[in-house]
Design a protein around this motif. Structure first.
Motif, short mmCIF file in Angstrom:
data_model
loop_
_atom_site.label_atom_id
_atom_site.label_comp_id
_atom_site.label_asym_id
_atom_site.label_seq_id
_atom_site.Cartn_x
_atom_site.Cartn_y
_atom_site.Cartn_z
N UNK A 12 0.84 -1.21 0.00
CA UNK A 12 0.00 0.00 0.00
C UNK A 12 0.87 1.25 0.00
N UNK A 13 1.97 1.19 0.73
CA UNK A 13 2.88 2.33 0.78
C UNK A 13 3.53 2.54 -0.59
N UNK A 14 3.94 1.47 -1.23
CA UNK A 14 4.54 1.58 -2.57
C UNK A 14 3.52 2.12 -3.58
N UNK A 15 2.28 1.66 -3.48
CA UNK A 15 1.23 2.14 -4.39
C UNK A 15 0.94 3.62 -4.16
N UNK A 16 0.95 4.03 -2.90
CA UNK A 16 0.72 5.44 -2.57
C UNK A 16 1.87 6.30 -3.11
N UNK A 17 3.08 5.82 -2.97
CA UNK A 17 4.23 6.54 -3.51
C UNK A 17 4.12 6.67 -5.03
N UNK A 18 3.66 5.63 -5.70
CA UNK A 18 3.48 5.68 -7.16
C UNK A 18 2.44 6.75 -7.53
N UNK A 19 1.37 6.86 -6.73
CA UNK A 19 0.37 7.92 -6.97
C UNK A 19 0.98 9.30 -6.82
N UNK A 20 1.80 9.47 -5.79
CA UNK A 20 2.47 10.76 -5.61
C UNK A 20 3.36 11.08 -6.80
N UNK A 21 4.05 10.07 -7.31
CA UNK A 21 4.92 10.28 -8.47
C UNK A 21 4.12 10.77 -9.67
N UNK A 22 2.88 10.28 -9.81
CA UNK A 22 2.02 10.68 -10.93
C UNK A 22 1.43 12.08 -10.76
N UNK A 23 1.14 12.47 -9.50
CA UNK A 23 0.35 13.68 -9.26
C UNK A 23 1.10 14.85 -8.64
N UNK A 24 2.30 14.62 -8.13
CA UNK A 24 3.01 15.66 -7.40
C UNK A 24 4.42 15.81 -7.98
N UNK A 106 -7.25 3.07 1.24
CA UNK A 106 -6.53 2.69 0.04
C UNK A 106 -5.63 3.84 -0.44
N UNK A 107 -4.68 3.53 -1.30
CA UNK A 107 -3.76 4.57 -1.77
C UNK A 107 -4.47 5.80 -2.34
N UNK A 108 -5.60 5.60 -2.98
CA UNK A 108 -6.36 6.71 -3.60
C UNK A 108 -6.86 7.72 -2.57
N UNK A 109 -6.86 7.34 -1.31
CA UNK A 109 -7.31 8.27 -0.26
C UNK A 109 -6.47 9.54 -0.24
N UNK A 110 -5.22 9.46 -0.68
CA UNK A 110 -4.35 10.64 -0.66
C UNK A 110 -4.77 11.69 -1.68
N UNK A 111 -5.49 11.27 -2.69
CA UNK A 111 -5.91 12.22 -3.72
C UNK A 111 -6.79 13.32 -3.14
N UNK A 112 -7.48 13.03 -2.05
CA UNK A 112 -8.37 14.01 -1.44
C UNK A 112 -7.62 15.21 -0.87
N UNK A 113 -6.34 15.08 -0.55
CA UNK A 113 -5.61 16.22 0.02
C UNK A 113 -4.56 16.79 -0.93
N UNK A 114 -4.42 16.20 -2.12
CA UNK A 114 -3.42 16.72 -3.07
C UNK A 114 -3.94 17.95 -3.78
#
Length: 114
Positions: A12-24, A106-114
């Motif tokens: 889950x941490x790796x997937x969240x990091x991948x999301x950050x790489x895509x969006x930040x 889930x990793x997508x939860x971070x999208x709410x604060x980006x």
């Protein structure tokens, strides 16, 4: 600045990091098992998450049982001290953005604060 409290062994941490790489564009990775947050840092994170210390604990870890952390009489200070001493007990990943924090489960939860 975006910050992620990351565990490289956690999917889950790796997937969240991948999301950050895509969006930040820029973010800071804190490998919290190697550099655990201090008591003060955990206090801030708990406030940003809007959680209690008990809610941030990983109850499935062996340390949770061996330290007797399931005792409801334990206060937040005791639970935070346990997480500082045994960072594996901290739920992960935690992403912090502009004073707000969320757990990436889930990793997508971070999208709410980006």
């Amino acid at each position: 600045m975006v910050r992620i409290y990351h565990n490289t062994r956690c999917s889950k941490s790796r997937a969240t990091l991948a999301l950050l790489e895509q969006h930040v564009g820029t973010y800071e990775v804190i490998n919290y098992l190697d550099s655990p947050p201090s008591t003060a840092e955990l206090d801030v994170l708990l406030n940003q998450l809007g959680m209690t210390a008990r809610e941030l604990l990983r109850t499935g870890e062996a340390e949770y049982q061996s330290l007797g952390l399931d005792d409801p009489a334990l206060d937040d200070a005791t639970l935070i001290a346990a997480m500082v001493a045994h960072p594996k007990l901290i739920e992960r990943p935690i992403v912090v953005v502009n004073g707000k924090a969320v757990i990436g489960r889930p990793p997508e939860a971070v999208l709410a604060i980006l």
